[in-house]
Design a protein around this motif. Structure first.
Motif, PDB file in Angstrom:
ATOM      1  N   PRO A   1       0.842  -1.197   0.000  1.00 31.26           N
ATOM      2  CA  PRO A   1       0.000   0.000   0.000  1.00 31.26           C
ATOM      3  C   PRO A   1       0.879   1.250   0.000  1.00 31.26           C
ATOM      4  N   ASP A   2       1.570   1.446  -1.125  1.00 32.67           N
ATOM      5  CA  ASP A   2       2.582   2.491  -1.251  1.00 32.67           C
ATOM      6  C   ASP A   2       2.326   3.257  -2.544  1.00 32.67           C
ATOM      7  N   PRO A   3       2.062   4.556  -2.460  1.00 34.13           N
ATOM      8  CA  PRO A   3       1.675   5.303  -3.655  1.00 34.13           C
ATOM      9  C   PRO A   3       2.749   5.345  -4.740  1.00 34.13           C
ATOM     10  N   VAL A   4       4.032   5.381  -4.376  1.00 26.93           N
ATOM     11  CA  VAL A   4       5.072   5.411  -5.401  1.00 26.93           C
ATOM     12  C   VAL A   4       5.065   4.112  -6.207  1.00 26.93           C
ATOM     13  N   THR A   5       4.962   2.968  -5.523  1.00 28.32           N
ATOM     14  CA  THR A   5       4.950   1.691  -6.230  1.00 28.32           C
ATOM     15  C   THR A   5       3.736   1.591  -7.151  1.00 28.32           C
ATOM     16  N   VAL A   6       2.589   2.019  -6.659  1.00 25.67           N
ATOM     17  CA  VAL A   6       1.378   2.018  -7.501  1.00 25.67           C
ATOM     18  C   VAL A   6       1.595   2.877  -8.741  1.00 25.67           C
ATOM     19  N   GLU A   7       2.159   4.060  -8.566  1.00 21.31           N
ATOM     20  CA  GLU A   7       2.388   4.956  -9.712  1.00 21.31           C
ATOM     21  C   GLU A   7       3.394   4.372 -10.699  1.00 21.31           C
ATOM     22  N   ILE A   8       4.418   3.690 -10.192  1.00 17.26           N
ATOM     23  CA  ILE A   8       5.399   3.066 -11.080  1.00 17.26           C
ATOM     24  C   ILE A   8       4.715   2.056 -11.997  1.00 17.26           C
ATOM     25  N   PHE A   9       3.882   1.207 -11.426  1.00 20.46           N
ATOM     26  CA  PHE A   9       3.270   0.151 -12.237  1.00 20.46           C
ATOM     27  C   PHE A   9       2.130   0.668 -13.108  1.00 20.46           C
ATOM     28  N   GLU A  10       1.504   1.732 -12.694  1.00 18.48           N
ATOM     29  CA  GLU A  10       0.543   2.386 -13.593  1.00 18.48           C
ATOM     30  C   GLU A  10       1.274   2.963 -14.806  1.00 18.48           C
TER      31      GLU A  10
ATOM     32  N   GLU B   1      12.787   5.431 -18.684  1.00 16.41           N
ATOM     33  CA  GLU B   1      12.096   6.457 -19.487  1.00 16.41           C
ATOM     34  C   GLU B   1      10.597   6.448 -19.220  1.00 16.41           C
ATOM     35  N   ALA B   2      10.033   5.248 -19.094  1.00 14.41           N
ATOM     36  CA  ALA B   2       8.575   5.124 -18.915  1.00 14.41           C
ATOM     37  C   ALA B   2       8.093   5.606 -17.562  1.00 14.41           C
ATOM     38  N   THR B   3       8.993   5.706 -16.585  1.00 18.83           N
ATOM     39  CA  THR B   3       8.566   6.072 -15.228  1.00 18.83           C
ATOM     40  C   THR B   3       8.981   7.489 -14.820  1.00 18.83           C
ATOM     41  N   GLN B   4       9.416   8.311 -15.764  1.00 25.03           N
ATOM     42  CA  GLN B   4       9.799   9.691 -15.431  1.00 25.03           C
ATOM     43  C   GLN B   4       8.628  10.496 -14.869  1.00 25.03           C
ATOM     44  N   SER B   5       7.415  10.131 -15.265  1.00 28.18           N
ATOM     45  CA  SER B   5       6.235  10.857 -14.772  1.00 28.18           C
ATOM     46  C   SER B   5       6.092  10.736 -13.252  1.00 28.18           C
ATOM     47  N   VAL B   6       6.630   9.652 -12.671  1.00 25.50           N
ATOM     48  CA  VAL B   6       6.557   9.469 -11.222  1.00 25.50           C
ATOM     49  C   VAL B   6       7.384  10.551 -10.524  1.00 25.50           C
ATOM     50  N   TYR B   7       8.546  10.877 -11.080  1.00 32.84           N
ATOM     51  CA  TYR B   7       9.364  11.959 -10.519  1.00 32.84           C
ATOM     52  C   TYR B   7       8.630  13.293 -10.600  1.00 32.84           C
ATOM     53  N   ASP B   8       7.999  13.541 -11.741  1.00 33.22           N
ATOM     54  CA  ASP B   8       7.264  14.803 -11.915  1.00 33.22           C
ATOM     55  C   ASP B   8       6.172  14.924 -10.851  1.00 33.22           C
ATOM     56  N   SER B   9       5.461  13.832 -10.627  1.00 35.59           N
ATOM     57  CA  SER B   9       4.362  13.814  -9.662  1.00 35.59           C
ATOM     58  C   SER B   9       4.848  14.118  -8.249  1.00 35.59           C
TER      59      SER B   9
END
Length: 325
Positions: free
Chosen positions: A170-179, A297-305
């Protein structure tokens, strides 16, 4: 003479009784299985606390979520009904959201690099934030760099994750990575994971090899892909309510014990991966390495968030990670 001897025996018995009565037993909760470095380090912590406090404090360790899962442990510590927890980064971020920043994707290349960052100003800041929530951060143990396992196919590119149901903490970063990677992340308590994989409730999960092996998840998974997509710490936390009742000497003893057990934990974690990969391959699990560039490259949006939410902390962590060899 007889009366003097008798009096001495009575006085000695009373002293022993008083000493025994003053000993305090405190519980430590964690969710790991036997054989996991977290289990072994927790047992070592208990031994060290007893030794360093001269028996004034005994630590009763409850592994395998015996004293509650990570969420329950955090609640109990904050109200003073549980002393310690070797918790998880994802669950802790439910109370202190900033802990999740340590798990930004592909932040650390190695475990020692992560440790150097956590042992500096980043760890000091997390300690300050923990105290605001009624918790004392004693140490940041290690929970490894995480990889993906599943029963559908080897994961070689981000596209291979498309539509796969992946259990996450139940970790928002992990959820965002896999999304971001196109998977279907499904948050779930670790204690429920084996059965969920066995019954096909989820297709796969992500964990360091030591967690996969010690909890026997490899028995119900066909593929392990060495994505190395994120790091996780094991925050060792104490109830501030209970901490504040302790003498400065015992506070120091507990702090030292947590750090010493943490060094053992970290080295055990570091040694685990190569050995455990061989063991699981021998058991029939198919492993594959991955080219991380397209995943990064695909997970750069997680840093932005997360930069939008915690710009100063993200900058602190990213800068420290870049400077850590």
């Amino acid at each position: 003479m007889k009366n003097i001897i008798t009096g001495s025996i009575i006085a000695g018995s009373m002293l022993m009784s008083a000493s025994a009565f003053s000993a305090q037993t405190l519980q430590l909760a964690h969710n790991a299985a036997e054989g996991n470095p977290k289990w072994d380090a927790s047992e070592l912590f208990a031994d060290l606390v007893e030794e360093k406090t001269n028996g004034e404090i005994n630590v009763d360790v409850g592994g395998n979520a015996q004293y509650g899962d990570d969420v329950e442990a955090l609640t109990l510590m904050r109200i003073g009904n549980l002393a310690f927890s070797a918790n998880s980064q994802g669950t802790t971020s439910g109370v202190i959201p900033e802990f999740a920043v340590l798990g930004l994707p592909f932040l650390f290349d190695s475990l020692p690099s992560a440790w150097r960052v956590m042992d500096g100003e980043v760890g000091d800041e997390l300690k300050r934030l923990a105290e605001q929530q009624g918790l004392v951060l004693l140490a940041l143990w290690d929970n490894g760099i995480r990889n993906v396992s599943n029963n559908v196919r080897p994961i070689e590119t981000p596209e291979d994750l498309e539509g796969i149901k992946i259990r996450t903490p139940p970790d928002p970063v992990t959820v965002e990575i896999f999304e971001a990677l196109g998977a279907n992340p499904t948050p779930m308590n670790f204690s429920e994971l084996y059965i969920a994989l066995q019954q096909g409730v989820v297709d796969g999960q992500e964990n360091p090899l030591m967690n996969i092996y010690s909890s026997k998840l490899h028995e119900v998974q066909k593929y392990v892909s060495m994505t190395g997509h994120k790091y996780e710490s094991t925050p060792v936390l104490m109830s501030k309510v209970i901490w504040d009742t302790m003498s400065p000497e015992n506070q120091q003893a507990v702090q030292e014990a947590a750090l010493e057990a943490g060094e053992f934990n970290r080295q055990a974690s570091l040694a685990a991966d190569e050995d455990l990969r061989k063991r699981m391959e021998e058991a029939g699990v198919e492993f594959n390495d991955v080219d991380k560039a397209p995943f990064i490259e695909a997970t750069q949006s997680v840093y932005d968030s997360w930069r939008e939410r915690y710009p100063e902390l993200v900058e602190m962590v990213v800068t420290a990670a870049q400077e850590s060899p």
